[in-house]
Motif scaffolding. Structure first.
Motif, PDB file in Angstrom:
ATOM      1  N   ALA A 294       0.823  -1.210   0.000  1.00  0.00           N
ATOM      2  CA  ALA A 294       0.000   0.000   0.000  1.00  0.00           C
ATOM      3  C   ALA A 294       0.859   1.263   0.000  1.00  0.00           C
ATOM      4  O   ALA A 294       0.513   2.265  -0.647  1.00  0.00           O
ATOM      5  CB  ALA A 294      -0.926  -0.005   1.209  1.00  0.00           C
ATOM      6  N   SER A 332      -8.168   1.269 -10.334  1.00  0.00           N
ATOM      7  CA  SER A 332      -8.098  -0.164 -10.020  1.00  0.00           C
ATOM      8  C   SER A 332      -6.649  -0.610  -9.889  1.00  0.00           C
ATOM      9  O   SER A 332      -6.329  -1.511  -9.104  1.00  0.00           O
ATOM     10  CB  SER A 332      -8.806  -0.989 -11.104  1.00  0.00           C
ATOM     11  N   PHE A 335      -5.173  -0.958  -6.473  1.00  0.00           N
ATOM     12  CA  PHE A 335      -5.589  -2.085  -5.633  1.00  0.00           C
ATOM     13  C   PHE A 335      -5.101  -3.433  -6.159  1.00  0.00           C
ATOM     14  O   PHE A 335      -5.085  -4.412  -5.405  1.00  0.00           O
ATOM     15  CB  PHE A 335      -7.117  -2.106  -5.519  1.00  0.00           C
ATOM     16  N   HIS A 339      -4.368  -7.268  -4.426  1.00  0.00           N
ATOM     17  CA  HIS A 339      -4.990  -8.521  -4.863  1.00  0.00           C
ATOM     18  C   HIS A 339      -3.918  -9.594  -5.088  1.00  0.00           C
ATOM     19  O   HIS A 339      -4.091 -10.753  -4.703  1.00  0.00           O
ATOM     20  CB  HIS A 339      -5.767  -8.304  -6.162  1.00  0.00           C
ATOM     21  N   VAL A 390     -12.142  -2.804  -7.619  1.00  0.00           N
ATOM     22  CA  VAL A 390     -11.867  -2.173  -6.320  1.00  0.00           C
ATOM     23  C   VAL A 390     -12.683  -2.836  -5.218  1.00  0.00           C
ATOM     24  O   VAL A 390     -12.158  -3.181  -4.151  1.00  0.00           O
ATOM     25  CB  VAL A 390     -12.162  -0.660  -6.382  1.00  0.00           C
ATOM     26  N   THR A 393     -11.703  -6.271  -3.493  1.00  0.00           N
ATOM     27  CA  THR A 393     -10.715  -6.354  -2.413  1.00  0.00           C
ATOM     28  C   THR A 393     -11.367  -6.898  -1.148  1.00  0.00           C
ATOM     29  O   THR A 393     -10.764  -7.663  -0.391  1.00  0.00           O
ATOM     30  CB  THR A 393     -10.108  -4.966  -2.131  1.00  0.00           C
ATOM     31  N   VAL A 415      -4.012  -0.307   4.961  1.00  0.00           N
ATOM     32  CA  VAL A 415      -4.126   0.286   3.623  1.00  0.00           C
ATOM     33  C   VAL A 415      -4.603   1.739   3.648  1.00  0.00           C
ATOM     34  O   VAL A 415      -4.043   2.602   2.954  1.00  0.00           O
ATOM     35  CB  VAL A 415      -5.075  -0.564   2.737  1.00  0.00           C
TER      36      VAL A 415
END
Length: 481
Positions: A294, A332, A335, A339, A390, A393, A415
């Protein structure tokens, strides 16, 4: 004396970062030159074939890399079986795609794709030979060697692509660039991994790995469908130029988030696999990786969205339609590295089934939602695609909680501070640069102000993961000098 886990992980991350950063910078430089020499339609022609190459690439790899990494001991027998299996699969795939080329051209209403696709798919024959060697490098975290190999492959293939583009070969220059890249990558793998296959072919290890690797294979195919489905849909509904604009935006977004994802992926599974029987320790290690991811992904990807106008500055006005698409995709992209980290957690636990089904559900959801919004055009379709990514998550988080008791509150704590710090830095930079009219000056000012503000916030807040990264870099620099 063997290195501790922390030191090995840090070194792996450092060389992984060098590898990915060097690769992305070279790809960006080559992409800028080719973007000025070629048209959106040229990129669209090759972009239409991406989904076929990606799925075929997953089939020839068949999850063998993850399966070999999860073995307690991988011997010549296992690597030899993977070499011959991936080579055989590659030959069969190329034959199938060679004869399907007219059908592909018919689907996209582009007769030129027949000959173009047969060259693009020829890369599969070469790629299959190097899969066992790539798996060896991944399992042993040979990130330094991968960085060197990738550097020469990008430079060599870039020279080929640019030379052909200068001589008017249009989309053929992109196809030959891909082919050359695979050639050089394989030469590098053979050089650094001093292992050669034997003619004693025994597929027993494949049968033993197939239960695990088959789920990884299915998941990788689904991931490739997910990554390339928009090009496939757009190629049918819109012009080659529209596909090219999307392909250009997706390329820059992918370069951004894969810099972080690729860095983490080179150490996440090997490290988490080595401690998957120590529940508390794995939770702490995973959360630290989550914070590190993050720390990088939020400012990098949201910042890339903030300065998306650079596409026009670097490539020219013909790419103006890519700017909004890039801004949407970068959301996206912030994130996606998270993932990737979740996915490596499940793989390290041997839960390739969880990884597979979660990915299948994601892709089905995205395809349905995107098609619902098809009448509203490309931008709305991409916005819907991004929103699902998104929100997903949260789905990964629920599954991780069942595996290692990672709470939703832990995710937010790890995050959200970096997300808020990135957004705050961007907001201040936006208002601070409103008076700048020169586009280049505006972009550079926004980069500098956003980066400085983000670093200041990290230092004022005494963010531990940030301080540890700085300390390691200085320590590594002093050690090397």
């Amino acid at each position: 004396m063997s290195e501790g886990l922390k030191q090995r992980t840090a070194k792996g991350l450092l060389w992984g970062a060098i590898n990915n950063l060097t690769s992305q910078l070279l790809m960006a430089l080559i992409g800028i030159i080719l973007g000025r020499l070629l048209t959106p339609a040229d990129y669209g022609m090759v972009g239409m074939l991406a989904i076929f190459s990606a799925i075929a690439g997953s089939l020839q790899e068949s999850g063998f890399t993850a399966a070999l990494t999860n073995l307690k001991e991988a011997t010549h027998k296992e690597y030899n079986a993977v070499f011959w299996a991936s080579t055989a699969i590659s030959i069969l795939l190329y034959m199938l795609l060679y004869f399907c080329a007219p059908l592909i051209a018919s689907y996209f209403h582009q007769p030129e794709l027949v000959s173009l696709s047969r060259l693009v798919f020829a890369s599969l024959l070469l790629a299959g030979i190097g899969i066992a060697h790539a798996a060896y490098m991944f399992r042993n975290m040979m990130n330094r060697e991968k960085a060197i190999t990738g550097f020469f492959a990008l430079v060599g293939s870039g020279i080929v692509g640019i030379t052909l583009a200068l001589n008017g070969y249009s989309y053929w220059s992109l196809a030959w660039q891909q082919f050359t890249y695979i050639c050089i990558i394989n030469i590098g793998r053979l050089y650094f991994v001093r292992w050669l296959p034997s003619l004693h072919i025994d597929f027993t290890p494949i049968r033993e790995m197939i239960g695990f690797s088959s789920k990884i294979l299915i998941t990788n195919i689904i991931n490739q469908v997910n990554n390339n489905i928009l090009s496939f849909i757009f190629g049918r509904l819109f012009t080659a130029g529209a596909v090219g604009n999307y392909t250009q935006a997706a390329k820059w977004n992918t370069m951004g988030h894969s810099l972080i994802s690729g860095t983490m992926q080179q150490v996440a599974q090997p490290v988490l696999s080595s401690i998957n029987e120590e529940e508390n320790r794995q939770l702490n290690v995973f959360r630290k990786m989550l914070r590190f991811t993050a720390l990088l992904s939020m400012p990098a990807m949201l910042g890339l969205a903030f300065i998306a106008d650079f596409i026009v500055v670097l490539l020219g006005e013909q790419w103006a339609d890519s700017v909004t698409l890039l801004r949407l995709l970068c959301i996206s992209g912030a994130f996606l590295p998270i993932h990737t980290l979740y996915q490596n957690l499940f793989i390290s636990h041997g839960r390739s089934d969880t990884y597979m089904w979660c990915t299948i559900e994601l892709v089905i959801t995205q395809i349905v939602v995107v098609m619902i919004f098809a009448h509203w055009g490309i931008e709305v379709m991409i916005a819907a695609y991004v929103a699902i990514l998104v929100l997903w998550t949260g789905v990964w988080q629920v599954l991780a909680n069942r595996l290692i008791q990672l709470r939703f509150l832990d995710l937010l704590k790890d995050v959200c501070p970096f997300l808020l710090a990135a957004l705050s830095s961007i907001a201040v930079a936006y208002f601070a640069t409103l008076a700048i009219s020169n586009t280049i000056g505006l972009i550079l000012s926004r980069i500098v102000i956003t980066a400085l503000l983000y670093v200041v916030i990290m230092k004022i807040a005494h963010v531990k993961i940030f301080q540890e990264c700085i300390q390691f870099l200085f320590k590594h620099h002093e050690t090397n000098h």
